[in-house]
Scaffold this motif. Sequence first.
Motif: not given
Length: 165
Positions: A137-152
């Motif tokens: 989640s990017a912090g809002k319903r309907g929003w996602e954020v793609g990141v590298h797992p090491r950054d997560l």
Amino acid sequence: MARAATPAIRALLAAEIPHEVLQYAHDPRRESYGDEAVQELVRAQGVNPEQVFKTLVVAADGLSRGLAVAVLPVPSKLSLKAVAAALGVSKVNMAEPAAAERATGYVVGGISPFGQRKALPTVVDASALRWNRVLCSAGKRGWEVGVHPRDLVGLTAAVVADIQA
């Protein structure tokens, strides 16, 4: 859309973490937010359902704030015992939605592991490390954020553990 439209996106920008924001039309009648995200992202983006991660808030005695975050693939069930072990506490339960919202600053269905009001201890499922990119989640319903797992893992100071039931 403003580039830093949510605290999660602001946190990623401040940490200079490469990311991609993906949006889909959230249906307010849907209550299974993770399933909705998977369906929309698989259809529109062709992502694997196991790459889409949900953020669940758990309650535990023995933690400084009494709450923690578990991040795991949407299709998976959470092992509360495994999360407790990863956090070094005897037992965790699912947090009350109102408590999760107060602590994170997000609404249920839009709780992000990034940019929380109070940074909570975080456990990320080890399966994340299999991917070059995970979505959460990017912090809002309907929003996602793609990141590298090491950054997560790095930005949330997460423990990595097998937390699927």
